[in-house]
Structures are given as C-alpha cells and as structure tokens.
Write an enzyme that holds these catalytic residues in place. Structure first.
Site, short mmCIF file in Angstrom:
data_model
loop_
_atom_site.label_atom_id
_atom_site.label_comp_id
_atom_site.label_asym_id
_atom_site.label_seq_id
_atom_site.Cartn_x
_atom_site.Cartn_y
_atom_site.Cartn_z
N PRO A 40 1.58 -2.59 -15.86
CA PRO A 40 0.76 -1.49 -15.36
C PRO A 40 1.18 -1.12 -13.94
CG PRO A 40 -0.60 -3.23 -16.28
CD PRO A 40 0.78 -3.78 -16.18
N LYS A 41 1.19 0.18 -13.66
CA LYS A 41 1.54 0.65 -12.31
C LYS A 41 0.26 0.89 -11.53
CE LYS A 41 4.05 4.03 -9.63
NZ LYS A 41 3.01 3.93 -8.57
N PHE A 42 -0.05 -0.02 -10.63
CA PHE A 42 -1.24 0.13 -9.80
C PHE A 42 -0.91 1.01 -8.60
CE2 PHE A 42 -2.11 -3.79 -12.09
CZ PHE A 42 -3.45 -3.63 -12.43
N ASP A 43 -1.73 2.04 -8.38
CA ASP A 43 -1.53 2.92 -7.24
C ASP A 43 -2.30 2.35 -6.05
OD1 ASP A 43 0.11 4.62 -8.58
OD2 ASP A 43 -1.46 6.04 -9.14
N GLY A 187 -0.05 4.68 -15.11
CA GLY A 187 1.27 4.60 -15.72
C GLY A 187 1.78 3.19 -15.82
#
Length: 319
Positions: A40-43, A187
């Site tokens: 998972p793409k952590f913002d 994303g």
C-alpha cells in the site's frame, strides 16, 4: 562544531542518505519474468530513521534532519538496536483514515509545539525497507531478503513502528487497490523482489486517482489574491509552486485565507520580502509568503517531456 552524526561511527549509514523513489504507471506493470511485491502507498511524510550508537536521527526525503518534529517516533526508535536504518512513511490516523494534512502539521511543528502535537496527533511509522542493521549495509541485498529482516526486526516492538503490509499475490494486490481508498490509501508501490536498494526511480507507483491531496504552506503574490500556491505533496518535504490559479480556485483560497486566524501568517514588517522559496515547474526558485499548514487542496500533476506541472483543482473541505 561538527554535527554529532558526521563523526566517526561503527554505524554503516549516517545521514544524509539519498532515497529510492517510484515512477508513476497507469496500470499494473507486466512482471516480464520478474517476481513482484506490492505494498500500500501511504501518503505521508517520507522519513528515514537512524538508530546510532547513542542517539536517534530522523531524515526527511530532502536530507533535512527532522528529529525534533517527531519526539514520539524518536522515543519509539530508541528501542531499536544500534546500527538500524529504516526507510518508511510517517502517517497520522484520524477517524480511521490517514490524514495528510495532520502529518504535514506534525512535520512543520517547531520544537516548542512538537510535544503537544505528538499528544494530539500521534504519529505512526509505516516501515517499508531496512537499509542497515548493526554494522552491515543491507542496500546491496535483494528486496526480498531485506523484507524478511525488516519484519523480523520490528516484530517484537509493534506500533508505532511497524512494517507496511506486502503481498506477492497480484489478485490480493488488486483487491487492496480497489478497497484501501476507503481508509485514505490511494494506491500501491510495486517493486521487484530481486532489486537492491538504489537512489532514483526504480520502483513503480500505481495511484487510484489522477488527483491527490497537497497541503498549502504559502502563497505567491498578495496574501489575499495569490497568483499561485506553495504546496507540499505526499511523501515529499520540499515545497513546489503550483501553476497559476484559476479564478474559481483563487476565490476559494482567498475566502479560506481570510477565515484563518491572523496568527497563521508569521509576523513581520509591512511589505517585508518573504523568505522561503519553492521550485516551479521549470526548477526556478520562487519566493512565497508562508502560511500555517491549515489548508488542503486537491492537485493534479501533468508531465511533459521535461517538466511536471502541479495544478490546483479545488480546495478540499476540512474534515
């Protein structure tokens, strides 16, 4: 005086370390015979944690030392063995979702405010790589081997230091991609299991939408009639200048700025030149007037052959 992290040490890595990055893609990449990992793409706010022999140092993506902004993470990292170097994302959870505006407020905190914000907006660290352990530089190793050691290292500790979830199953990755936006994860980051850790854009990032959050840290032009905005984007800490604002967006921003307390603009004599600068789409340094990181906007990035333009789409409603 020489900074203490630049003195001789048995620790194999000390700041500044240039970080690995991801290049955007529009679809799941073709494995082409490679074994891929999906995360998972952590913002949040990209931070490297260095546990030296006698201290903890936190380095932002730019190389800047940001230890004082995150006293809660510094305290948690003191448990780590000397020589540990982690790469990951600082996130703040509010209402069951990641909150990029909150983590940017943490990152911008002065030493005096950092302890209070740590209590009000506690940080969580999503570690996605282990760059060093003891006296060993792990960057030449394959990601698969670094990942195994990362999970084993952090398992005894738990939150706020934890490894990001990872899968090698493309079907599970697709499920994550479809469902995780509900908690603010927009994303995936995709890596080859055989890759060493190298600076530059050797990973992929697949975003769920064409727009994402950015935090307003300044205005270019008059405070109440800005031409452009200075913005901090997820995963970065160097502000960028947006393209010129549309009339509709300028009206939104002007109204929001007028609604902020006067203290949100640093004091200074009337007409004084603003100090900080940010880069525009062609790399020119532009001066901006700083404001407190209270406003969040939705932005779109359009890339040409040479430049990336950041366009403000709209002001996001608070909460």
């Amino acid at each position: 005086m020489i900074p203490h992290w630049s003195r001789p040490s048995r620790v194999p890595l000390l700041p500044p370390v240039e970080v690995a990055l991801a290049r955007p893609v529009q679809a799941f990449p073709d494995p082409a015979g490679r074994r891929l990992a999906y995360e998972p793409k952590f913002d949040g706010h990209r931070v490297l944690i260095f546990r030296t022999e006698n201290d903890v140092l936190l380095q932002a993506r730019s190389g800047r030392i940001v230890t004082t902004a995150f006293p809660d993470l510094r305290a948690a990292a003191e448990q780590l063995p000397a020589g540990t170097v982690l790469d990951g994302e600082v996130v703040v959870w509010t209402g069951g979702r990641t909150d990029f505006a909150a983590v940017q407020k943490r990152a911008a905190a002065t030493r005096a405010r950092a302890a209070r914000l740590a209590r009000e907006l506690p940080a969580s660290y999503a570690a996605f790589d282990l760059l060093a352990a003891g006296d060993e530089d792990l960057r030449p190793l394959a990601y698969e081997r670094r990942r195994v050691r990362l999970v084993a290292l952090l398992e005894p500790y738990g939150p706020p230091l934890q490894p990001v979830p990872m899968t090698t199953d493309p079907e599970l990755a697709a499920t994550w991609y479809d469902t995780l936006p509900a908690i603010g994860v927009e994303g995936l980051v995709i890596k080859s299991l055989g890759q060493p850790y190298r600076a530059g854009r050797h990973w992929w990032k697949l975003r769920h939408s064409e727009t994402w959050e950015a935090v307003v840290v300044g205005v270019v032009g008059p405070r109440y009639h800005p031409r452009s905005l200075a913005l901090v984007l997820p995963g970065d800490d160097d502000p960028v200048v947006s393209t010129p604002l549309s009339p509709a967006v300028r009206a939104q921003i002007t109204a929001a700025l007028r609604g902020l307390p006067a203290a949100s603009e640093p004091p200074g004599p009337p007409g004084a030149e603003p100090g900080p600068t940010a880069k525009d789409m062609v790399g020119t340094e532009i001066m901006y007037r700083p404001v407190a990181p209270e406003l969040t906007v939705e932005v779109r990035q359009d890339s040409t052959a040479r430049h990336a333009a950041t366009t403000v789409v709209r002001l996001r409603a608070p909460g």
